[in-house]
Design an enzyme around this catalytic site. Structure first.
Site, PDB file in Angstrom:
ATOM      1  N   HIS A   1      13.404 -20.912  23.247  1.00 34.32           N
ATOM      2  CA  HIS A   1      13.484 -22.355  23.012  1.00 34.32           C
ATOM      3  C   HIS A   1      13.903 -22.589  21.566  1.00 34.32           C
ATOM      4  CE1 HIS A   1      10.838 -24.009  26.532  1.00 34.32           C
ATOM      5  NE2 HIS A   1      11.703 -23.098  26.925  1.00 34.32           N
TER       6      HIS A   1
ATOM      7  N   TYR B   1       5.323 -32.436  23.061  1.00 35.38           N
ATOM      8  CA  TYR B   1       4.017 -32.740  22.469  1.00 35.38           C
ATOM      9  C   TYR B   1       3.932 -34.260  22.371  1.00 35.38           C
ATOM     10  CZ  TYR B   1       3.393 -27.852  20.955  1.00 35.38           C
ATOM     11  OH  TYR B   1       3.221 -26.477  20.924  1.00 35.38           O
TER      12      TYR B   1
ATOM     13  N   PRO C   1      -5.208 -24.769  19.786  1.00 33.88           N
ATOM     14  CA  PRO C   1      -3.930 -24.285  20.333  1.00 33.88           C
ATOM     15  C   PRO C   1      -2.709 -25.163  20.030  1.00 33.88           C
ATOM     16  CG  PRO C   1      -5.343 -25.122  22.088  1.00 33.88           C
ATOM     17  CD  PRO C   1      -6.164 -25.137  20.845  1.00 33.88           C
TER      18      PRO C   1
ATOM     19  N   LYS D   1      -0.583 -20.745  17.615  1.00 34.63           N
ATOM     20  CA  LYS D   1      -0.611 -19.695  16.593  1.00 34.63           C
ATOM     21  C   LYS D   1      -1.532 -18.502  16.879  1.00 34.63           C
ATOM     22  CE  LYS D   1       2.327 -21.003  13.631  1.00 34.63           C
ATOM     23  NZ  LYS D   1       3.330 -20.808  14.688  1.00 34.63           N
TER      24      LYS D   1
ATOM     25  N   TYR E   1       6.065 -23.629  12.765  1.00 31.09           N
ATOM     26  CA  TYR E   1       5.997 -23.433  14.218  1.00 31.09           C
ATOM     27  C   TYR E   1       6.682 -22.117  14.621  1.00 31.09           C
ATOM     28  CZ  TYR E   1       5.562 -24.773  19.118  1.00 31.09           C
ATOM     29  OH  TYR E   1       5.210 -24.806  20.444  1.00 31.09           O
TER      30      TYR E   1
HETATM   31  P1  RFL Z   1      -8.701 -11.887  23.019  1.00 28.18           P
HETATM   32  O1  RFL Z   1      -7.456 -12.193  23.718  1.00 28.18           O
HETATM   33  O2  RFL Z   1      -9.857 -12.803  23.170  1.00 28.18           O
HETATM   34  O3  RFL Z   1      -9.123 -10.416  23.439  1.00 28.18           O
HETATM   35  C1  RFL Z   1     -10.378  -9.886  23.140  1.00 28.18           C
HETATM   36  C2  RFL Z   1     -10.716  -8.830  24.180  1.00 28.18           C
HETATM   37  O4  RFL Z   1     -11.955  -8.217  23.822  1.00 28.18           O
HETATM   38  C3  RFL Z   1     -12.752  -8.078  24.983  1.00 28.18           C
HETATM   39  N1  RFL Z   1     -14.172  -8.010  24.563  1.00 28.18           N
HETATM   40  C4  RFL Z   1     -14.896  -6.877  24.550  1.00 28.18           C
HETATM   41  N2  RFL Z   1     -14.582  -5.625  24.909  1.00 28.18           N
HETATM   42  C5  RFL Z   1     -15.560  -4.689  24.797  1.00 28.18           C
HETATM   43  N3  RFL Z   1     -16.827  -4.975  24.376  1.00 28.18           N
HETATM   44  C6  RFL Z   1     -17.173  -6.216  24.017  1.00 28.18           C
HETATM   45  N4  RFL Z   1     -18.403  -6.488  23.610  1.00 28.18           N
HETATM   46  C7  RFL Z   1     -16.185  -7.237  24.101  1.00 28.18           C
HETATM   47  N5  RFL Z   1     -16.178  -8.564  23.850  1.00 28.18           N
HETATM   48  C8  RFL Z   1     -14.955  -9.016  24.122  1.00 28.18           C
HETATM   49  C9  RFL Z   1     -12.420  -9.295  25.816  1.00 28.18           C
HETATM   50  O5  RFL Z   1     -12.723  -9.104  27.170  1.00 28.18           O
HETATM   51  C10 RFL Z   1     -10.919  -9.434  25.564  1.00 28.18           C
HETATM   52  O6  RFL Z   1     -10.152  -8.740  26.514  1.00 28.18           O
HETATM   53  O7  RFL Z   1      -8.462 -11.762  21.439  1.00 28.18           O
HETATM   54  P2  RFL Z   1      -7.163 -11.267  20.599  1.00 28.18           P
HETATM   55  O8  RFL Z   1      -6.678  -9.942  21.077  1.00 28.18           O
HETATM   56  O9  RFL Z   1      -7.550 -11.437  19.180  1.00 28.18           O
HETATM   57  O10 RFL Z   1      -6.015 -12.315  20.978  1.00 28.18           O
HETATM   58  C11 RFL Z   1      -6.104 -13.661  20.602  1.00 28.18           C
HETATM   59  C12 RFL Z   1      -5.382 -14.547  21.605  1.00 28.18           C
HETATM   60  O11 RFL Z   1      -5.861 -14.245  22.901  1.00 28.18           O
HETATM   61  C13 RFL Z   1      -5.566 -16.038  21.319  1.00 28.18           C
HETATM   62  O12 RFL Z   1      -5.514 -16.277  19.937  1.00 28.18           O
HETATM   63  C14 RFL Z   1      -4.497 -16.904  22.014  1.00 28.18           C
HETATM   64  O13 RFL Z   1      -4.676 -16.914  23.413  1.00 28.18           O
HETATM   65  C15 RFL Z   1      -4.540 -18.343  21.493  1.00 28.18           C
HETATM   66  N6  RFL Z   1      -3.577 -19.234  22.171  1.00 28.18           N
HETATM   67  C16 RFL Z   1      -2.248 -19.270  21.798  1.00 28.18           C
HETATM   68  N7  RFL Z   1      -1.789 -18.441  20.852  1.00 28.18           N
HETATM   69  C17 RFL Z   1      -0.457 -18.417  20.558  1.00 28.18           C
HETATM   70  O14 RFL Z   1      -0.063 -17.665  19.662  1.00 28.18           O
HETATM   71  N8  RFL Z   1       0.450 -19.206  21.216  1.00 28.18           N
HETATM   72  C18 RFL Z   1       0.067 -20.074  22.191  1.00 28.18           C
HETATM   73  O15 RFL Z   1       0.905 -20.736  22.798  1.00 28.18           O
HETATM   74  C19 RFL Z   1      -1.339 -20.150  22.489  1.00 28.18           C
HETATM   75  N9  RFL Z   1      -1.767 -20.970  23.465  1.00 28.18           N
HETATM   76  C20 RFL Z   1      -4.015 -20.058  23.223  1.00 28.18           C
HETATM   77  C21 RFL Z   1      -3.077 -20.917  23.843  1.00 28.18           C
HETATM   78  C22 RFL Z   1      -5.334 -20.014  23.664  1.00 28.18           C
HETATM   79  C23 RFL Z   1      -5.729 -20.821  24.717  1.00 28.18           C
HETATM   80  N10 RFL Z   1      -7.067 -20.720  25.144  1.00 28.18           N
HETATM   81  C24 RFL Z   1      -7.431 -20.530  26.495  1.00 28.18           C
HETATM   82  C25 RFL Z   1      -8.101 -20.553  24.148  1.00 28.18           C
HETATM   83  C26 RFL Z   1      -3.460 -21.726  24.882  1.00 28.18           C
HETATM   84  C27 RFL Z   1      -4.778 -21.691  25.315  1.00 28.18           C
HETATM   85  C28 RFL Z   1      -5.154 -22.603  26.438  1.00 28.18           C
HETATM   86  C1  PHB Z   2       1.238 -22.870  26.544  1.00 30.77           C
HETATM   87  O1  PHB Z   2       2.346 -22.837  27.129  1.00 30.77           O
HETATM   88  O2  PHB Z   2       0.212 -22.400  27.055  1.00 30.77           O
HETATM   89  C2  PHB Z   2       1.125 -23.504  25.209  1.00 30.77           C
HETATM   90  C3  PHB Z   2       2.269 -23.969  24.590  1.00 30.77           C
HETATM   91  C4  PHB Z   2       2.172 -24.585  23.339  1.00 30.77           C
HETATM   92  C5  PHB Z   2       0.932 -24.715  22.732  1.00 30.77           C
HETATM   93  C6  PHB Z   2      -0.211 -24.240  23.349  1.00 30.77           C
HETATM   94  C7  PHB Z   2      -0.108 -23.623  24.599  1.00 30.77           C
HETATM   95  O3  PHB Z   2       0.853 -25.323  21.520  1.00 30.77           O
END
Ligand code: RFL
Ligand code: PHB
Length: 400
Positions: free
Chosen positions: A81, A210, A302, A306, A394
């Site tokens: 994008h 957005y 979110p 980031k 971004y």
């Molecule tokens: P994670 O992904 O939470 O992974 C941690 C892992 O550790 C495991 N764990 C354990 N394992 C062993 N023993 C224990 N005691 C443990 N406790 C936990 C867990 O099961 C898991 O598998 O952390 P990590 O690797 O630091 O990654 C971070 C990302 O997952 C997170 O920052 C992103 O998902 C945030 N986020 C977004 N980030 C972006 O860069 N771009 C996006 O578009 C974006 N959109 C989002 C998002 C997060 C969202 N939610 C659901 C919070 C959209 C959403 C809706």
């Molecule tokens: C997504 O596609 O899940 C998404 C996209 C943009 C954001 C957060 C989540 O800022």
């Protein structure tokens, strides 16, 4: 290097807690530098490969995955994008990334697809990932031989490491294992959450929308030509049962309304979830031989997309520091890890807070605050300087 069995325990160079993007990518980058690691994960492979989270990858994350040899499917199936739309006051304004950032763009490719690619790459290379471990605990962190103890397949196991990487997310066990006197935590909890859905429908837009609206924020994202991802601001304590499909569509239509002839494509909603919003940082991101990376060390709302990107940036710095240590015994880069990572973390914290503050409706919002938001959005839409600030954050600031 194979694992060495010592007195019933297993030894590895880097013990990694958590098989999220941070833990898996770290293990893969270390492998490329010839450094062995073991990843332990509390959930099953199936669960981690099915958890719906992020969608947007910064250019730097895309480049990192490609150069690490795990970007092949992303390049084939992801969507580049070159901008986003900001919608407010019923009108839409495009922020063009390449012209504002010297040619940079983003990739829409789901986090669980990145996870699948990384797990496949680790297992194909003989990497060790232990799924469904229980009761993990880390100790001897301030010695030369930190350890992880856990239950796996009915037995207690101990992993003796040179270093431990805490990649276990916000609710993990590694950060709380740091004595409270040795960590400084910064938190902001927002008075709203996001209601996220996955829908079987064609895309309604070629780039993410957005939307700022009096009824609250809304976001239109995508996953594939057949599956769309949409979010709307909600009460953080709300419950899924309060949101029948008809209410979700009514809110989305109201918040995304525009007189520009645009239409939201509806379809079958097959997944719903409510996400809390917080900003959080722990300083420093190291204690003794424990290094924190990703959500274990910091959380962003979110809105700026980031979180996953910060996790990737952290482990890039950490893997290089560990590689420097193993090639020359030089600990300088490891000593500098926390400060280097935190510099990027705080920039992303500010950007995510700024986007969140500008686009959401606050409960206690006065008419004055609402006017300020609209003025700021107008400014982003009309000033190249302000649009450039949004765009360069971004797409992600350069990794070095
Ligand atoms: P994670 O992904 O939470 O992974 C941690 C892992 O550790 C495991 N764990 C354990 N394992 C062993 N023993 C224990 N005691 C443990 N406790 C936990 C867990 O099961 C898991 O598998 O952390 P990590 O690797 O630091 O990654 C971070 C990302 O997952 C997170 O920052 C992103 O998902 C945030 N986020 C977004 N980030 C972006 O860069 N771009 C996006 O578009 C974006 N959109 C989002 C998002 C997060 C969202 N939610 C659901 C919070 C959209 C959403 C809706
Ligand atoms: C997504 O596609 O899940 C998404 C996209 C943009 C954001 C957060 C989540 O800022």
């Amino acid at each position: 290097m194979p694992d060495r069995v010592l007195g019933g325990g297993v030894k590895t160079r880097v013990g990694i807690v958590g098989a999220g993007p941070a833990g898996l990518l770290l293990s893969h980058l270390l492998h490329l530098d010839g450094i062995d690691s073991v990843v332990i994960e509390s959930r099953s492979r199936q669960e981690i490969e099915a958890t719906i989270r992020a969608g947007v990858l910064e250019q730097g994350t895309v480049d990192l995955l490609k150069s690490a040899g795990v970007g092949e499917r992303m390049q084939r199936e992801g969507f580049v994008h070159e901008g986003i739309y900001l919608r407010f006051g019923g009108r839409t304004h495009r922020i063009d990334f390449p012209s504002l950032t010297g040619g940079r763009s983003i990739m829409v490719y789901a986090q669980h697809e990145v996870i699948k690619d990384l797990v496949a790459a680790r297992l194909a290379a003989g990497g060790k990932i232990l799924f469904e471990v229980k009761d993990a605990a880390v100790y001897d962190l301030d010695t030369q031989a930190p350890k992880i103890r856990f239950h796996h397949q009915g037995t207690v196991q101990e992993l003796e490491c040179d270093f431990i990487a805490g990649c276990d997310g916000f609710h993990g066990i590694t950060r709380p294992s740091i004595p409270s006197r040795a960590r400084h935590e910064f938190t902001r909890v927002y008075p709203f959450g996001w209601f996220g859905i996955l829908v079987e429908a064609p895309p309604s837009t070629d780039e993410l929308i957005y939307a700022h609206h009096e009824r609250g924020f809304a976001l239109v994202s995508t996953r594939s030509p057949q599956i769309q991802r949409l979010y709307l601001q909600c009460d953080p304590d709300d419950e899924l049962r309060n949101w029948p499909d008809s209410r979700i569509w009514d809110e989305l239509h109201a918040r995304l309304a525009t007189g520009e002839g645009w239409k939201l494509a509806e379809g079958r909603i097959f997944q719903k979830g409510i996400i809390a919003m917080r900003s959080f940082v722990v300083e420093p991101m190291r204690y003794g031989r424990l290094f924190l990376a990703g959500d274990a060390a910091h959380i962003v709302p979110p809105t700026g997309a980031k979180g996953l990107n910060l996790a990737a940036a952290d482990v890039r710095v950490l893997s290089k520091a560990l590689a420097a240590f193993y090639s020359s015994g030089d600990e300088e880069a490891l000593k500098g890890y926390s400060a280097k990572a935190l510099k990027r973390v705080w920039r992303a914290e500010h950007f995510s807070w700024w986007m969140t503050s500008m686009l959401h409706r606050f409960h206690d919002e006065s008419a004055f605050h609402h006017r300020l938001q609209l003025s700021e959005l107008e400014y982003v839409a009309s000033s190249r300087a302000k649009a450039q600030t949004l765009a360069e954050n971004y797409v992600g600031l350069p990794l070095d």
